[in-house]
Write a protein that holds these residues in place. Structure first.
Motif, PDB file in Angstrom:
ATOM      1  N   UNK A  57      -1.585   4.051  -0.575  1.00 40.28           N
ATOM      2  CA  UNK A  57      -1.926   3.251   0.588  1.00 40.28           C
ATOM      3  C   UNK A  57      -1.353   1.852   0.458  1.00 40.28           C
ATOM      4  N   UNK A  58      -1.662   0.995   1.405  1.00 34.74           N
ATOM      5  CA  UNK A  58      -1.206  -0.389   1.365  1.00 34.74           C
ATOM      6  C   UNK A  58      -2.089  -1.192   0.413  1.00 34.74           C
ATOM      7  N   UNK A  59      -1.445  -1.901  -0.500  1.00 34.83           N
ATOM      8  CA  UNK A  59      -2.156  -2.653  -1.534  1.00 34.83           C
ATOM      9  C   UNK A  59      -1.790  -4.130  -1.418  1.00 34.83           C
ATOM     10  N   UNK A  60      -2.767  -5.020  -1.286  1.00 38.08           N
ATOM     11  CA  UNK A  60      -2.442  -6.446  -1.263  1.00 38.08           C
ATOM     12  C   UNK A  60      -1.945  -6.919  -2.624  1.00 38.08           C
ATOM     13  N   UNK A  61      -0.907  -7.734  -2.594  1.00 33.25           N
ATOM     14  CA  UNK A  61      -0.365  -8.303  -3.824  1.00 33.25           C
ATOM     15  C   UNK A  61      -0.093  -9.785  -3.595  1.00 33.25           C
TER      16      UNK A  61
END
Length: 307
Positions: A57-61
Motif C-alpha cells: 500500500x501507500x506508505x508515508x516517508x
C-alpha cells in the motif's frame, strides 16, 4: 561503568507506570508533545514528506537530503517504539543526524503500527519501502551503490527481519544493516539472557515492562517463534548484509543484540558489535545530545565506509 550521570539524573525522575492497561493514545500524545518545532531542528539541505507506493500500500516517508549533490547513497530508517509508539516526528532528530553524519539520503518510514494494524503490516511497509527506494533510484538521486537499512529498538527488529526477507526473495541490493539496541527475541523468558536480569530495574526500560509493551504487537498476530518477529530465531544467517550492532551496557536487550552479531559472524557475515558504556536502552534517541553517545552516528558513517 555506572549509568552515565546525565542519564541517571533523568532516569531518577521517571514516574512509575500508571496502573491499569497501557493506553496507546495517551503515550503517543505524550511523545508527540515532546517534539521540537521545525525551526529548532538540525538544518539540512532539504527535508521532504512523500509517499512510497508499495505492494503493501501507500506508505508515508520523510526524505532527508543532507547536502546538495549529484547523487547519494541511500539509508532507509525504521523508528523504534515497541511497534506501537514512535513516528516520523518523534524520531525526526535521529534521521537528521544519520543524514548529516553519513552524507546519505535518509528515507524514514512511517509504517503502520499495532494495535490498529495487525502483523505483518508494519514489517511489510518497511520492506516495501526498501524495494521502492531501489526501484525509484533515479528519482531519489541514488548512486546505485550504498543501500543501507537502519533502525533502533523495535526498528532494529524490522532491520533484521527485512534483511532476512530480502535474502529469501533474492533481493540483493541491501548493502548494510545497522541495528541500534535491537529487540531480536520477543520471547521474554527472563532466564534467556543474562542482561534481562542484570539490567532488570533502574535503567529506564525494565525487564518487567517488555511483555506488556510488546503485547500490542504480539496480540496482533506476531508469533515470537516466527523469525520475522524474533530474528534471532532465524536458523541460517549466511548471506545477510554486513551488520553494525550498537548495544547499551545497561539495557535488558543488550545480550540478544550481541548474540545476533555473534551468530552472523559464525555464518560468515561481517558483523561488528559496539557496546556503549554507561548507556541505557534508547540512548540514540533520548541522549544523543551527550557527545559520547552522539558518536553512534559517527560510528555508523565509519561502518558504512563514508569516513
Amino acid at each position: 561503568m555506572t549509568l552515565h550521570p546525565e542519564i541517571a539524573k533523568i532516569v531518577a525522575t521517571l514516574p512509575a507506570p500508571p496502573p491499569g492497561p497501557i493506553d496507546p493514545a495517551v503515550l503517543r500524545a505524550g511523545e508527540e508533545a515532546m517534539v521540537p518545532p521545525p525551526a529548532e531542528r538540525l538544518p539540512l539541505h532539504a527535508v521532504d514528506d512523500a509517499t512510497a507506493h508499495t505492494p503493501a500500500g501507500d506508505v508515508p516517508v520523510r526524505i532527508y537530503t543532507p547536502v546538495e549533490a549529484d547523487a547519494y547513497g541511500l539509508l532507509v530508517y525504521f523508528h523504534g517504539g515497541a511497534f506501537f509508539l514512535g513516528s516520523l516526528d518523534t524520531h525526526d532528530h535521529v534521521a537528521r543526524s544519520l543524514a548529516k553524519e553519513t552524507g546519505l539520503k535518509v528515507i524514514s518510514v512511517g509504517f503502520r503500527r499495532a494495535p490498529e494494524a495487525a502483523f505483518p503490516a508494519g514489517l511489510d511497509d518497511c520492506y516495501g519501502v526498501v524495494r521502492w527506494a531501489s526501484e525509484n533510484g533515479d528519482a531519489l538521486g541514488w548512486d546505485g551503490r550504498t543501500l543501507a537499512i537502519a533502525g533502533d529498538s523495535s526498528g532494529g527488529t524490522f532491520v533484521a527481519a527485512v534483511a532476512g526477507m530480502a535474502h529469501d526473495e533474492g533481493f540483493d541490493r541491501i548493502t548494510h544493516q545497522v541495528l541500534f539496541y535491537p529487540s531480536l527475541d520477543l520471547d521474554f523468558d527472563v532466564d534467556r539472557y543474562a542482561s534481562l536480569r542484570e539490567n532488570a530495574e533502574g535503567y529506564g526500560l525494565e525487564t518487567a515492562g517488555l511483555a506488556p509493551f510488546n503485547a500490542f504487537y504480539i496480540d496482533s498476530g506476531a508469533d515470537p517463534a516466527d523469525p520475522r518477529v524474533s530474528p534471532i530465531k532465524r536458523e541460517d544467517l549466511s548471506g545477510l548484509p554486513p551488520a553494525l550492532v550498537v548495544t547499551a551496557e545497561h539495557d535488558p536487550l543488550r545480550d540478544e543484540g550481541e548474540l545476533y552479531a555473534s551468530r552472523l559472524r559464525e555464518a560468515g557475515v561481517d558483523a561488528t558489535v559496539s557496546r556503549y558504556a554507561g548507556a541505557n536502552h534508547g540512548f540514540v534517541q533520548n541522549f544523543s545530545w551527550i557527545p559520547d553517545y552522539y558518536r553512534a552516528f559517527e560510528e555508523t558513517a565509519v561502518f558504512l565506509g563514508l569516513r
